[in-house]
Write an enzyme that holds these catalytic residues in place. Structure first.
Site, PDB file in Angstrom:
ATOM      1  N   SER A   6      52.568  36.131  49.280  1.00  0.00           N
ATOM      2  CA  SER A   6      51.742  36.115  50.479  1.00  0.00           C
ATOM      3  C   SER A   6      50.749  37.258  50.487  1.00  0.00           C
ATOM      4  O   SER A   6      51.027  38.341  49.975  1.00  0.00           O
ATOM      5  CB  SER A   6      52.609  36.158  51.732  1.00  0.00           C
ATOM      6  OG  SER A   6      52.855  37.493  52.088  1.00  0.00           O
ATOM      7  N   LYS A   7      49.616  36.962  51.058  1.00  0.00           N
ATOM      8  CA  LYS A   7      48.549  37.949  51.121  1.00  0.00           C
ATOM      9  C   LYS A   7      49.034  39.175  51.910  1.00  0.00           C
ATOM     10  O   LYS A   7      48.697  40.309  51.584  1.00  0.00           O
ATOM     11  CB  LYS A   7      47.330  37.309  51.794  1.00  0.00           C
ATOM     12  CG  LYS A   7      46.152  38.233  51.978  1.00  0.00           C
ATOM     13  CD  LYS A   7      45.483  38.598  50.668  1.00  0.00           C
ATOM     14  CE  LYS A   7      44.340  39.568  50.912  1.00  0.00           C
ATOM     15  NZ  LYS A   7      43.935  40.263  49.711  1.00  0.00           N
ATOM     16  N   ARG A   8      49.836  38.916  52.922  1.00  0.00           N
ATOM     17  CA  ARG A   8      50.305  40.018  53.768  1.00  0.00           C
ATOM     18  C   ARG A   8      51.091  41.041  52.949  1.00  0.00           C
ATOM     19  O   ARG A   8      51.042  42.230  53.197  1.00  0.00           O
ATOM     20  CB  ARG A   8      51.144  39.482  54.921  1.00  0.00           C
ATOM     21  CG  ARG A   8      51.029  40.346  56.141  1.00  0.00           C
ATOM     22  CD  ARG A   8      51.745  39.756  57.346  1.00  0.00           C
ATOM     23  NE  ARG A   8      51.590  38.325  57.455  1.00  0.00           N
ATOM     24  CZ  ARG A   8      52.598  37.488  57.654  1.00  0.00           C
ATOM     25  NH1 ARG A   8      53.828  37.926  57.746  1.00  0.00           N
ATOM     26  NH2 ARG A   8      52.386  36.186  57.764  1.00  0.00           N
TER      27      ARG A   8
END
Ligand code: GLU
Length: 475
Positions: free
Chosen positions: A246-248
């Site tokens: 995930s980008k997060r």
């Protein structure tokens, strides 16, 4: 003709999973002599990020995934940006209203919230039964409304997916989802069908999150009398057994990996094999080889775990075979950022580093020796560095040898090692002991890419001698 598409929403970055979807769609199209289309799905204007389309276009370009039709290059089926196609969707929504496959819904946010809090899991078709006259009256009075899809209440729907086989969904698990929002914009659920059809998409390759909602899309194809595309849903790329990349978590952006110093094609090659395999154990494939080898049969039904160490290894294989000029060009931004303005032969540094880095950002560590010698300090480095237990060296030995190291350095760098060996013989020492003293005195660093001779070539004779003289003065 085979036509595939990549249909990203402009979020401001290209997720590694998205890049892989694009890659598979590209490989499949090219393998079959077809066309690969880029379509921007920007109907959710709240999520839109400025400049995000450019990010996608430039990322695909760097990855070597070239689209035949899409924004900027155009094509016969444009526009390729959904927000520019608003009128097209409305036309088909009207057709569905006429046929009863869709209906206008005036329910307010409050009513929907109430419905939800009373335990309903989906919309209750409240507005389906309004008369035509009433609908017209309410629209005329300016009341906001959406257009919903009219999905059967009972029964099941089975369709075929090329990866997952036959997929069956119970209609009771599907909601009368919104096709057109109150601002007149379509939702993904509607626009993907209209566009895939109008753009002549033959194979719809996308994430598995759409597997269970595909029956809704099929109902739309059927209602409009259109042929459904072939479906190919892809499992996600995972960070570990239970988390998606995930980008997060900072581990998912293509550009982030480029910034870390991975080469674009090494990333592409690596992710191509996460979810697909060429069935012959090959691990290193050029884009042309990927195209030639790609097949739907090689796609995996299970998800795969992203292994950065493995991608590093693959990257190092590409680095090793890069021509020096190319490596130097790729390394330069890292020199500029971390070691600017050094009095060294940067091109020669690239030659020394090319076989020693796996990814380009390894340069930061491998070239750290460039900062180890401080001309301005009383002592240019901590002289404890002369101590080496293996070679039994220390500062006292350095003092004994430094004059002779300086003399040896003055000749041709290519034969420097021979002269240093002669110094060792003269003092009854091992060659390594003298080489260590010499290299530490030159660089102030225990780890350097290459020995003393290479360091002299890197710094140039004048600078090398200036360093040795500085050390001598402090001993
Ligand atoms: N815009 C959708 C997304 O970014 C694309 C899904 C599709 O490929 O149909 O998830």
């Amino acid at each position: 003709m085979v036509r595939t598409r990549f249909a990203p929403s402009p979020t401001g970055y290209l997720h590694i999973g998205g890049l892989r979807t694009a890659l598979y769609a590209y490989l499949f199209a090219k393998k079959n002599g077809g066309k690969f289309i880029l379509r921007i799905e920007d109907t959710d204007q709240n999520r839109e990020v400025k400049g995000a389309v450019d990010v996608i276009i430039s990322a695909l370009d760097k990855a070597g995934i070239h689209y035949d039709e899409g924004p900027i290059v155009g094509g016969d089926y444009g526009p390729y940006v959904q927000s520019e196609r608003k009128e097209i969707y409305l036309k088909y929504a009207k057709q569905l209203l006429e046929s009863g496959d869709a209906y206008c819904c005036f329910c307010t946010k409050e009513r929907l919230e109430e419905l939800h809090s009373s335990g309903a899991t989906k919309y209750d078709k409240h507005c389906l039964h309004l008369t035509k006259a009433e609908v017209e009256k309410r629209i005329a009075s300016g009341e906001p409304y959406v257009i919903r899809q009219n999905i059967p209440l009972t029964g099941t729907h089975t369709y075929h997916d090329e990866v997952f086989g036959d997929v069956t969904v119970d209609y009771k698990d599907l909601e009368d989802n919104i096709l057109i929002k109150s601002d007149g914009m379509p939702t993904y659920n509607f626009a993907n069908v209209i566009d895939d059809h109008l753009m002549g998409i033959t194979h719809c390759i996308r994430g598995v999150e759409y597997l269970m909602s595909t029956p809704k899309y099929n109902l739309l194809y059927d209602a409009l009398g259109w042929q459904r595309p072939v479906y190919i849903h892809l499992q996600p790329i995972m960070r570990d057994a239970s988390h998606k990349l995930s980008k997060r978590d900072g581990d998912a952006g293509f550009e982030d990996f480029l910034a870390k110093g991975f080469l674009p094609h090494a990333i592409v090659n690596y992710i191509a094999l996460l979810g697909w395999n060429p069935k012959d154990n090959r691990e290193k494939l050029s884009m042309d080889e990927l195209i030639a080898a790609f097949s739907i049969e090689g796609l995996q039904k299970s998800s795969s775990i992203f292994d950065e160490t493995k991608m590093r290894w693959l990257n190092s294989q590409y680095v090793k075979e890069m021509p020096l000029d190319e490596f130097h060009a790729a390394a330069k931004p890292f020199y500029d950022k971390y070691y600017p303005g050094k009095k060294i032969d940067y091109k020669y540094l690239s030659e020394l580093l090319k076989t020693r880095v796996e990814i380009l950002s390894d340069i930061n560590e491998k070239a750290a020796f460039l900062n180890s010698f401080d001309h301005k300090a009383d002592r240019p480095f901590d002289f404890d560095k002369f101590i080496n237990k293996k070679w039994k060296t220390d500062e006292a030995m350095a003092k004994t040898l430094i004059d002779e190291c300086i003399e040896a350095t003055k000749g041709d760098a290519d034969t420097l090692n021979e002269r240093l060996e002669a110094v060792a013989v003269k003092h009854g020492l091992k060659k390594g002991q003298v080489l260590w003293i010499h290299r530490i005195a030159l660089t102030g660093a225990e780890a350097t890419p290459g020995g003393g001779a290479e360091m002299v070539k890197l710094f140039g004779l004048n600078e090398a001698l200036a360093r040795l003289e500085k050390v001598k003065a402090c001993l």
